[in-house]
Structure formats: structure tokens, C-alpha cells
Write a protein that holds these residues in place. Structure first.
Motif, short mmCIF file in Angstrom:
data_model
loop_
_atom_site.label_atom_id
_atom_site.label_comp_id
_atom_site.label_asym_id
_atom_site.label_seq_id
_atom_site.Cartn_x
_atom_site.Cartn_y
_atom_site.Cartn_z
N SER A 1 -1.92 8.72 15.76
CA SER A 1 -2.74 8.08 14.72
C SER A 1 -2.09 6.84 14.12
O SER A 1 -2.62 6.26 13.16
CB SER A 1 -3.04 9.09 13.59
OG SER A 1 -3.73 10.22 14.09
N ALA B 1 -6.68 -3.99 7.55
CA ALA B 1 -8.02 -4.34 7.07
C ALA B 1 -8.04 -4.45 5.55
O ALA B 1 -8.70 -5.32 4.98
CB ALA B 1 -9.04 -3.31 7.54
N LYS B 2 -7.27 -3.57 4.87
CA LYS B 2 -7.21 -3.62 3.41
C LYS B 2 -6.40 -4.82 2.91
O LYS B 2 -6.69 -5.37 1.85
CB LYS B 2 -6.58 -2.33 2.87
CG LYS B 2 -7.39 -1.07 3.12
CD LYS B 2 -6.65 0.14 2.59
CE LYS B 2 -7.43 1.43 2.86
NZ LYS B 2 -6.67 2.63 2.38
N GLU C 1 -9.81 -6.48 13.24
CA GLU C 1 -11.08 -6.00 12.69
C GLU C 1 -11.75 -5.18 13.78
O GLU C 1 -12.32 -5.71 14.74
CB GLU C 1 -11.98 -7.17 12.28
CG GLU C 1 -13.26 -6.72 11.59
CD GLU C 1 -14.12 -7.88 11.15
OE1 GLU C 1 -15.05 -8.24 11.91
OE2 GLU C 1 -13.85 -8.43 10.06
N ARG C 2 -11.67 -3.86 13.65
CA ARG C 2 -12.16 -2.97 14.71
C ARG C 2 -13.67 -3.05 14.86
O ARG C 2 -14.21 -2.93 15.96
CB ARG C 2 -11.73 -1.54 14.41
CG ARG C 2 -12.26 -0.51 15.40
CD ARG C 2 -11.58 0.83 15.25
NE ARG C 2 -10.23 0.82 15.81
CZ ARG C 2 -9.97 1.02 17.10
NH1 ARG C 2 -10.95 1.22 17.95
NH2 ARG C 2 -8.72 1.02 17.52
N GLU C 3 -14.38 -3.26 13.76
CA GLU C 3 -15.85 -3.26 13.81
C GLU C 3 -16.37 -4.25 14.84
O GLU C 3 -17.32 -3.97 15.57
CB GLU C 3 -16.40 -3.60 12.42
CG GLU C 3 -17.93 -3.64 12.37
CD GLU C 3 -18.44 -4.06 11.01
OE1 GLU C 3 -19.67 -4.13 10.85
OE2 GLU C 3 -17.61 -4.31 10.12
N GLU D 1 -4.19 -0.35 11.68
CA GLU D 1 -5.40 -1.17 11.65
C GLU D 1 -6.13 -1.01 10.31
O GLU D 1 -6.65 -1.99 9.75
CB GLU D 1 -6.31 -0.80 12.81
CG GLU D 1 -5.74 -1.21 14.17
CD GLU D 1 -6.61 -0.77 15.34
OE1 GLU D 1 -6.39 -1.28 16.45
OE2 GLU D 1 -7.50 0.09 15.13
N THR D 2 -6.16 0.22 9.79
CA THR D 2 -6.81 0.46 8.51
C THR D 2 -6.08 -0.27 7.39
O THR D 2 -6.69 -0.91 6.52
CB THR D 2 -6.87 1.96 8.20
OG1 THR D 2 -7.61 2.62 9.23
CG2 THR D 2 -7.53 2.21 6.85
N GLN E 1 0.83 -1.19 0.00
CA GLN E 1 0.00 0.00 0.00
C GLN E 1 0.88 1.26 0.00
O GLN E 1 2.05 1.21 0.38
CB GLN E 1 -0.92 -0.01 1.23
CG GLN E 1 -1.86 -1.21 1.28
CD GLN E 1 -2.61 -1.30 2.59
OE1 GLN E 1 -2.75 -0.31 3.32
NE2 GLN E 1 -3.10 -2.50 2.92
N GLN F 1 -4.38 3.66 14.34
CA GLN F 1 -5.48 3.71 13.40
C GLN F 1 -5.00 3.43 11.98
O GLN F 1 -5.65 2.67 11.23
CB GLN F 1 -6.17 5.08 13.45
CG GLN F 1 -7.34 5.21 12.48
CD GLN F 1 -7.97 6.60 12.52
OE1 GLN F 1 -7.66 7.40 13.39
NE2 GLN F 1 -8.87 6.87 11.59
N ALA F 2 -3.86 4.01 11.59
CA ALA F 2 -3.33 3.79 10.25
C ALA F 2 -2.94 2.32 10.04
O ALA F 2 -3.19 1.74 8.98
CB ALA F 2 -2.11 4.68 10.02
#
Length: 568
Positions: free
Chosen positions: A355, A365-366, A398-400, A361-362, A346, A358-359
Motif C-alpha cells: 500500500s 494529491a493533498k 493525479e490518479r483520476e 499518491e494520496t 502531513q 497508494q499512500a
């Protein structure tokens, strides 16, 4: 006397020699294709040892007519002989600096080598003739032959074709005579094929050469496995993508030729061979390269199951974290590592420290879509030294649904070792090889009583190069971690809690060391995941070696290319 039994003649059933040959195996000899042209069988003899023996002719080069390359043929005996076989030199021997001759003999000069050979120039004579020839790197012709010059009084005549050329001092064969110039030089000049050229046309020769990049059984097994294999994409393009361009080798005659070219093109970097084998697995699904890799190539952890999914932790999502020199910001790059080679990467994002999670984990996820369906995959955090103790397994895959990364093996790595010019990486390579060759973890316990000074600990590690796995009973002092990274320790495990002191801390240290002892290095990430899960259900008031456990597991072969911004 017995060292020279491998010299043979090729000729008629009557015992008349026409050319020469030399014994490679009890049933196999090498000679020139032109010496047996048009024949499916011939006769060979070993002077003074046995009379004519029938042999099958197996052409294996490209030779069709005089002047063609690949003037090589194999002779197969119907029954094995017990004579001494030729001792073969390393294929690059002629390009190495010429050695000094033994005391009392004429020294080599100007890179020239003084060599011996033999032949049967007169079919009516029942014995061979011996001559001395010289050659050197400057006498190479078309990357195929080496020109030979006969010593004064000697001649390279008909009947020498197929004769081994050997170093008279080491008794090692370095090539085979193919030609003689009988018109302009009256036999004073000829040509030979060096072993490096012969092996291109008869690949089985590699089974008998003193190569160092794999064990003989591993090489033999891999060569047989790849015989007749072909890739849909051009080999040169695949090699350049997986390992890098090989100078002077624009094409490969076979898949096996590509394997040995990669292995010998980078003799000090076996990881390139591992990556190339991993690429071949994807392009040659009908060959059991995964099974071969698990058995013979410990530097390659890429294996596949029967359904095509990976095993042994071959796949990873690698989160790379680099600190920017200003603004207290970090560059976060998420890579995938699949079957021994880098997959999708990526784009790098620059974020403030708050942050980073968050970066990461995002990005994970991708990337995790490429991992779904595999029997095993892991998450690697390549981070600055000050971040090694972060509880990454508690971050979300998977944060959700608030699913922690600890559902999978999670390890940390030293991001500095991902830089190709890093001394830390070089040191890690050395210890990782020791660990792989050993094939088993032998943890060195580091308790709180060790001297805390960095210099003392680093000196101890430098003096003990066989130490590859460190286990700490409590959160290690920063000086200890720095010293271990500096000296290339590839595996470390520690609880993030401070030293509890007394027997409690010692028991945790022993429990952790015992839990990792005897494990193959590839299995340590999965083992630590098991310990973390066990700690989740252990009584909270009881210590457990898997609680708040960090594993530094740093395989230097897993080296994704740096983002362009980092290269600059």
C-alpha cells in the motif's frame, strides 16, 4: 614603518589633539562618540604625515552620556587619503585561546593578552605616546567592554579615547579605548570596546572584517540590501523558527545583525543561513533577496520571479519512507519544502508494503495544492536504499486522470541521510559543498568493467573526494550503490535496465554523461525530466539514455524535521 600610518588624532583646526582615531577606509575613521560629542564636524591628523584635515562626525551608537553603551562615532573625510589602513582582526579573536608569544618575549599567561595602544594625552605635544595594556576573557564587562590594565609605568589618560588597541605581534586591531579611570587608579585601568561590540553599532565595519561565511562582495551586497529593513514579526522568533535559538542573543539590533548571528552561530552548517535568507525573502518582499541569493549564495536554491513564484526547483513535495522493524510495514510521511524551509507536513501513516504507492499518491494529491501556480516544483522520494531503483516517475501525480509524476522532476534520496546524526549525511554535506563551489556537473562514468567489490569501489571513492556525480551505464551493483551512499556521493544517475554489454551499453553511458555534463547541480532534476520525456517518443527498438532513468539527487540542506514517531 608604513604599517602604522592608520593612527590618527582628533582635535582642533590649530592641530591640537583632544582624542584619538584610526583609519578604516581612505575616507573613514573610527573614534568615540564622547570625543566628538555635540559636534557635526571636527579635525583629524596623522602624526608626521599630514596636518589637520576636516571630517564630518557621524554618530552611530547609542551613546548619550558617560557610562552609556555604544560609544562609537564615524569620521568621514571630504577627500581620501593614501595612508595604510588598519588591519582588523576577526571579531571573535579575543575569545579564542591566547597564542604563545614569539620567542624571546614574555609569554601570555592565564588567557591574558598583551596589547598595545597610543594616545595624545597632552594637546601641546605634536606626537603620540605608546603604552602596553593587558586584558583577558575574565575582564569582560556587561558583554560590552573589556577592562584594560596598563603595564607598570604606563597610564591610560585623556587623549587615548578612540585609540585602536592592537596586537603588537600580528599588528591587527582588536578594539578601541573608550574609558579611563583617573580617580581611583590614576590611569592604570581603562576600558575598550572590542570589534565584536563596535560592529553592532556600525554595521559597515563587517565589510572590512576577515569573516569567512560569505565572500566580501556577497556580504557587502547583502548588508546594503538589508540596511533599514524591518520585519513585522519579532526577529528573534523568526530566527528561532528557521535556524534554531542562538545562545546568549535574546534580541537583534537589525535584520543584518540576525543574518551574521545565524552565520556565525553555526559556522559549520551554512544551510541554516540559507534557510534564514529564504525566510527573510518572504518577510521582506521589497528587497531583492531572491536575486542576491541566485548570485551570491549557492547553498540557497530558493529564488523567486517577479510575480512571486519560485524558480530553480526551490519547492518540493518530499515523500519520506521509513521501514518499520516488524510486520513488513512502512511509515509514509509527506512534507512540503518551500523557499528553503519546511512547509506543511502531513501526519505519518503506517501501511503494508503493497500500500506504499497508494499512500504516497494520496499524500501527494493533498500536498500539490501548495505547489500550484509555481513556475517549477519537484517530487523527492526519500526512501531506504533497497527502494532507490523504483520507477517513481511512473506513479501517478493525479490518479483520476492517470497523470504520471514524470510530468515533473522526480528524484530519489537516501532516507538515512535525513537523520541529523547520520555519517552518510555528514559525508554528503562535504561533497555537496564541493559540487556547489564548482557550480558544474562533471560526471564520473562507471561502466560495467569496474571491480564489483564494495570495498574496492568505496576505497576509490574515499580517495577521490572531488568526485560528486556518478553516471552508470546500466543498473549498478548493490555494492556500488552502498559504497557511494557511504562516502557521500550526492548525485547518481542510472538506467534501471541490466547491462546490455558491448558498444550499446557504452553508448548509453556516454550519452547520459554528456547530457548531464556542465549542468549546474540545481538544474539536474529538470534535465533528467527532459531526458525521460524524450525517451517516451523515441523509437522503442532504439536505446535511449532517458528510458527507465533513475536520478539520485540528494541536497542535504533540504532536511525536513522527522515525524515525532521517528524521533522516538
Amino acid at each position: 614603518m608604513h604599517d602604522w600610518q592608520w593612527r590618527a588624532w582628533v582635535g582642533e583646526a590649530s592641530g591640537e589633539p583632544r582624542a584619538s582615531a584610526f583609519l578604516i577606509t581612505p575616507t573613514t575613521l573610527l573614534t568615540c562618540a564622547h570625543a566628538v560629542n555635540g559636534r557635526s564636524g571636527t579635525w583629524v591628523g596623522f602624526p608626521g604625515l599630514t596636518g589637520p584635515l576636516p571630517a564630518k562626525v557621524v554618530p552611530c551608537g547609542d551613546w548619550q552620556r558617560a557610562g552609556d553603551e555604544g560609544d562609537v562615532a564615524v569620521l568621514e573625510l571630504s577627500s581620501p587619503v593614501t595612508f595604510t589602513r588598519a588591519r582588523l582582526a576577526a571579531p571573535d579573536i579575543l575569545t579564542r585561546p591566547a597564542p604563545q608569544a614569539p620567542h624571546g618575549t614574555t609569554p601570555y599567561g592565564g588567557g591574558q593578552r598583551v596589547l598595545g595602544t597610543y594616545g595624545f594625552p597632552n594637546p601641546r605635544e605634536p606626537y603620540e605616546r605608546h603604552i602596553t595594556v593587558t586584558t583577558g576573557p575574565s575582564m569582560m564587562q556587561r558583554q560590552e567592554w573589556w577592562q584594560l590594565k596598563a603595564e607598570p609605568g604606563d597610564q591610560i589618560l585623556e587623549g587615548y579615547s578612540g585609540a585602536a588597541v592592537y596586537d603588537p605581534y600580528t599588528r591587527e586591531v582588536v578594539g578601541m579605548i573608550t574609558d579611563s579611570d583617573l580617580r581611583g587608579t590614576d590611569g592604570a585601568v581603562g576600558r575598550m570596546l572590542p570589534l565584536a561590540a563596535i560592529r553592532r553599532y556600525w554595521e559597515e565595519l563587517d565589510d572590512h572584517l576577515p569573516l569567512t561565511w560569505l565572500t566580501p562582495p556577497a556580504r557587502r551586497s547583502l548588508r546594503r540590501l538589508l540596511t533599514g529593513a524591518a520585519t513585522a514579526a519579532p526577529l528573534a522568533e523568526l530566527v528561532a523558527e528557521a535556524a534554531g535559538p542562538i545562545p546568549g542573543r535574546p534580541r537583534f539590533r537589525s535584520v543584518w545583525d540576525s543574518v551574521r548571528s545565524v552565520a556565525e552561530g553555526w559556522p559549520d552548517d551554512p544551510d541554516r543561513l540559507a534557510r534564514w535568507i529564504a525566510v527573510l525573502r518572504r518577510h521582506l518582499p521589497d528587497r531583492d533577496l531572491a536575486g542576491w541569493s541566485r548570485t551570491h549564495l549557492p547553498t540557497l536554491r530558493a529564488g523567486t520571479t517577479e510575480d512571486g513564484t519560485s524558480e530553480d526547483g526551490t519547492a518540493s513535495v518530499i515523500v519520506r519512507l521509513e521501514r518499520v522493524t516488524h510486520d513488513n510495514a512502512y511509515d509514509v510521511t509527506v512534507h512540503t519544502w518551500i523557499d528553503g524551509a519546511e512547509g506543511a507536513r502531513q501526519e505519518t501513516v503506517r501501511v503494508p508494503e503493497r500500500s506504499v504507492r497508494q499512500a504516497a499518491e494520496t499524500g501527494l494529491a493533498k500536498a500539490r495544492g501548495a505547489m500550484v501556480g509555481r513556475t517549477d516544483w519537484m517530487i523527492e522520494f526519500a526512501v531506504p536504499e533497497s527502494w532507490l531503483g523504483k520507477p517513481f516517475e511512473e506513479w501517478y501525480v493525479e490518479r483520476e486522470h492517470q497523470l504520471p509524476m514524470g510530468m515533473y522532476p522526480v528524484v530519489v534520496r537516501d532516507v538515512e541521510r535525513l537523520r541529523p546524526d547520520s555519517i552518510r549525511r555528514d559525508q554528503a554535506h562535504r561533497r555537496w559543498r564541493v559540487l556547489r563551489e564548482r557550480g558544474s556537473s562533471e560526471p564520473e562514468r562507471v561502466d560495467c568493467g569496474r571491480p564489483r567489490a564494495k570495498s574496492a569501489f568505496q576505497n576509490w571513492l574515499m580517495a577521490n573526494t572531488d568526485v560528486c556525480v556518478l553516471v552508470y551505464g546500466a543498473r549498478p551493483a548493490k555494492a556500488w550503490v552502498t559504497a557511494a551512499l557511504n562516502t557521500g556521493i550526492p548525485v547518481m544517475a542510472w538506467p534501471r535496465t541490466r547491462c546490455a554489454g558491448g558498444c550499446t551499453g557504452r553508448h548509453q553511458l556516454d550519452d547520459l554523461a554528456d547530457a548531464l555534463a556542465g549542468r549546474h547541480p540545481d538544474h539536474l532534476p529538470a534535465r533528467v525530466m527532459e531526458l525521460r520525456k524524450q525517451a517516451l517518443v523515441a523509437p522503442a527498438h532504439e536505446p535511449h539514455c532517458g528510458r527507465e532513468l533513475t536520478l539520485l539527487w540528494d541536497d542535504p540542506s533540504r532536511l525536513p524535521d522527522p515525524p515525532l514517531a521517528m524521533e522516538v
